[in-house]
Design a protein around this motif. Structure first.
Motif, short mmCIF file in Angstrom:
data_model
loop_
_atom_site.label_atom_id
_atom_site.label_comp_id
_atom_site.label_asym_id
_atom_site.label_seq_id
_atom_site.Cartn_x
_atom_site.Cartn_y
_atom_site.Cartn_z
N ALA A 188 0.77 -1.27 0.01
CA ALA A 188 0.26 -0.02 -0.33
C ALA A 188 0.87 1.28 0.05
CB ALA A 188 -1.01 -0.07 1.45
N LEU A 189 2.09 1.22 0.81
CA LEU A 189 2.69 2.34 0.39
C LEU A 189 3.25 3.08 -0.74
CD1 LEU A 189 5.31 1.71 3.74
CD2 LEU A 189 3.40 3.16 3.25
N PRO A 190 3.50 2.24 -1.60
CA PRO A 190 3.57 3.34 -2.66
C PRO A 190 2.59 3.69 -3.63
CG PRO A 190 5.30 0.46 -2.74
CD PRO A 190 4.01 1.22 -1.45
N LEU A 191 1.17 3.16 -3.63
CA LEU A 191 0.37 3.92 -3.83
C LEU A 191 0.33 5.01 -2.95
CD1 LEU A 191 -1.69 0.44 -3.62
CD2 LEU A 191 0.03 1.11 -5.75
N LEU A 192 0.39 4.91 -1.96
CA LEU A 192 -0.38 5.96 -1.17
C LEU A 192 0.66 7.19 -1.46
CD1 LEU A 192 -0.14 5.08 2.45
CD2 LEU A 192 -2.17 5.87 1.26
N ALA A 193 1.70 7.40 -1.90
CA ALA A 193 2.54 8.05 -1.76
C ALA A 193 2.53 8.34 -3.43
CB ALA A 193 4.05 7.24 -1.44
N GLU A 194 0.90 7.75 -4.21
CA GLU A 194 1.30 8.52 -5.52
C GLU A 194 0.37 8.84 -5.17
OE1 GLU A 194 0.71 5.18 -8.19
OE2 GLU A 194 3.07 5.12 -7.86
N GLY A 195 0.12 8.84 -4.38
CA GLY A 195 -1.17 9.98 -3.71
C GLY A 195 -2.84 8.90 -4.04
N MET A 196 -3.16 8.34 -4.19
CA MET A 196 -3.88 7.02 -4.88
C MET A 196 -5.10 7.45 -3.92
SD MET A 196 -4.86 2.65 -5.73
CE MET A 196 -3.58 3.39 -6.86
N ALA A 197 -5.66 7.37 -3.18
CA ALA A 197 -7.82 7.24 -2.52
C ALA A 197 -7.53 6.43 -1.72
CB ALA A 197 -8.75 7.59 -2.93
N VAL A 198 -7.48 6.71 -0.25
CA VAL A 198 -6.82 5.31 0.36
C VAL A 198 -8.28 3.70 0.13
CG1 VAL A 198 -8.34 4.40 2.71
CG2 VAL A 198 -6.60 6.52 2.34
N ALA A 199 -10.01 4.67 -0.31
CA ALA A 199 -10.41 3.64 -0.73
C ALA A 199 -9.85 2.66 -2.06
CB ALA A 199 -11.95 4.36 -0.80
N ARG A 200 -9.46 3.09 -2.50
CA ARG A 200 -9.30 2.04 -3.91
C ARG A 200 -7.67 1.43 -3.05
NH1 ARG A 200 -7.11 5.70 -8.72
NH2 ARG A 200 -6.89 2.85 -9.93
N ILE A 201 -7.13 2.11 -2.40
CA ILE A 201 -5.73 1.03 -1.78
C ILE A 201 -5.73 -0.19 -0.93
CG2 ILE A 201 -4.07 1.37 -0.58
CD1 ILE A 201 -3.65 4.08 -1.20
N ALA A 202 -7.41 0.64 -0.32
CA ALA A 202 -8.12 -0.63 0.16
C ALA A 202 -8.28 -2.27 -0.77
CB ALA A 202 -9.08 -0.58 1.56
N VAL A 203 -8.38 -1.88 -1.68
CA VAL A 203 -9.73 -3.31 -2.13
C VAL A 203 -8.32 -3.31 -2.96
CG1 VAL A 203 -10.99 -3.47 -4.84
CG2 VAL A 203 -11.47 -1.79 -2.94
N ARG A 204 -7.23 -3.03 -3.42
CA ARG A 204 -6.23 -3.46 -4.33
C ARG A 204 -5.24 -4.09 -3.46
NH1 ARG A 204 -3.73 0.23 -8.81
NH2 ARG A 204 -2.21 -0.49 -8.52
N VAL A 205 -5.18 -4.11 -1.64
CA VAL A 205 -4.25 -4.87 -0.78
C VAL A 205 -4.78 -6.02 -0.17
CG1 VAL A 205 -2.77 -2.82 -1.00
CG2 VAL A 205 -4.41 -3.10 0.59
N GLY A 206 -6.42 -6.03 -0.47
CA GLY A 206 -7.31 -7.34 -0.42
C GLY A 206 -7.99 -7.25 1.21
#
Length: 230
Positions: A188-206
Motif C-alpha cells: 500500500a505504501l507506494p500507492l499512498l506515496a502516489e496519492g491514490m485514494a485510501v478506498a481504492r488502495i484498500a481494495v487493491r491490497v485485500g
C-alpha cells in the motif's frame, strides 16, 4: 528519468548517499527493510552499505553523494525534504568537478544543519526459512489481495497448516496473519506515496472496506495511512 519498474540490484558506494527523487517514487531496500520515497522524503545511506533501489511509475532519481569523512548518521535514516533542502539537493547535484571542494563543503554544511530525521515506522519483512513456507510467502507477496486462508495455501504446497504457521512464528517472529498484514501495508505504501485514494488502495491490497485497511495500518504503523507521508 528512470522508467517504471527499473531496479538496481544490491550495490554499495564508497561515499555516503542521499537517495531522493525530485518526481515520482523511489523504493530502497536494505536487507529486510524497505523505504518508500516520494519527493518529500529522502534516505541517508551510509557508505559501504549494500542496498537495492527501484523506480515506481517512473522517477527522477537524484543521487546526492557525500564525502565519507562527513558522517551524519551511522545507520540508514529517513529525512524530510523541505523546499529549501530540495534546492540544496539540486545545487549539490549540479556542482561539477570543476567546482571547488570548498563550495561543496559549504553546501553540505548547510544541508547537515537542515536535515531532520522523520520518525516513522519501517516494517521489517523477513521470509521463513522452510522452503515450502517460502513458497506460501512468495504467493502472498506477489498477490497481497489474495483471500485464500493459510489452510488453503498450505494444502497447495502439500504441507500441514500447523507446520507452516510454526515456520512463520519461528523464522519471522510474527504469526502468518500479521505477516500478511505487513505485506499488504508494504504494497500500500507506494500507492499512498502516489496519492491514490485510501478506498481504492484498500481494495487493491485485500481489504473489504477502507475502515478495515485504516485500522490495520494504524495498528501496525502507529498513524493512519492518510498521515503517513505528511
Amino acid at each position: 528519468m528512470l522508467s517504471d519498474g527499473v531496479r538496481f540490484a544490491d550495490h554499495e558506494h564508497t561515499t555516503h548517499q542521499i537517495a531522493w527523487a525530485s518526481a515520482g517514487v523511489l523504493t530502497v531496500r536494505i536487507v529486510d527493510r524497505q523505504w518508500v520515497l516520494p519527493p518529500t522524503r529522502a534516505l541517508w545511506i551510509p557508505a559501504g552499505l549494500a542496498h537495492q533501489t527501484a523506480s515506481l511509475r517512473g522517477a527522477a532519481m537524484r543521487g546526492i553523494y557525500i564525502d565519507p569523512t562527513q558522517t551524519r548518521w551511522a545507520e540508514p535514516t529517513l529525512v524530510s525534504v523541505t523546499p529549501l533542502i530540495h534546492h540544496l539537493f539540486d545545487h549539490l547535484t549540479q556542482l561539477t568537478d570543476r567546482e571547488s571542494i570548498a563550495a561543496r563543503r559549504r553546501a553540505e554544511a548547510v544541508l547537515f544543519d537542515l536535515l531532520t530525521p522523520t520518525d516513522v515506522t519501517t516494517l521489517r519483512l523477513r521470509w521463513p526459512n522452510d522452503e515450502r513456507a517460502r513458497v506460501v510467502a512468495d504467493a502472498v507477496a506477489s498477490q497481497p489481495a489474495d483471500q485464500r486462508t493459510l489452510a488453503q495455501l498450505a494444502d497447495e504446497v502439500g504441507i500441514g497448516e500447523r507446520t507452516i504457521a510454526r515456520s512463520f512464528r519461528t523464522d519471522t517472529g510474527i504469526t502468518f496473519g500479521r505477516w500478511r498484514t505487513h505485506v499488504r501495508i508494504a504494497a500500500a505504501l507506494p500507492l499512498l506515496a502516489e496519492g491514490m485514494a485510501v478506498a481504492r488502495i484498500a481494495v487493491r491490497v485485500g481489504y473489504s472496506t477502507p475502515s478495515a485497511f485504516v485500522a490495520a495500518f494504524s495498528r501496525e504503523v502507529g498513524v493512519p495511512p492518510g498521515s503517513y507521508f505528511r
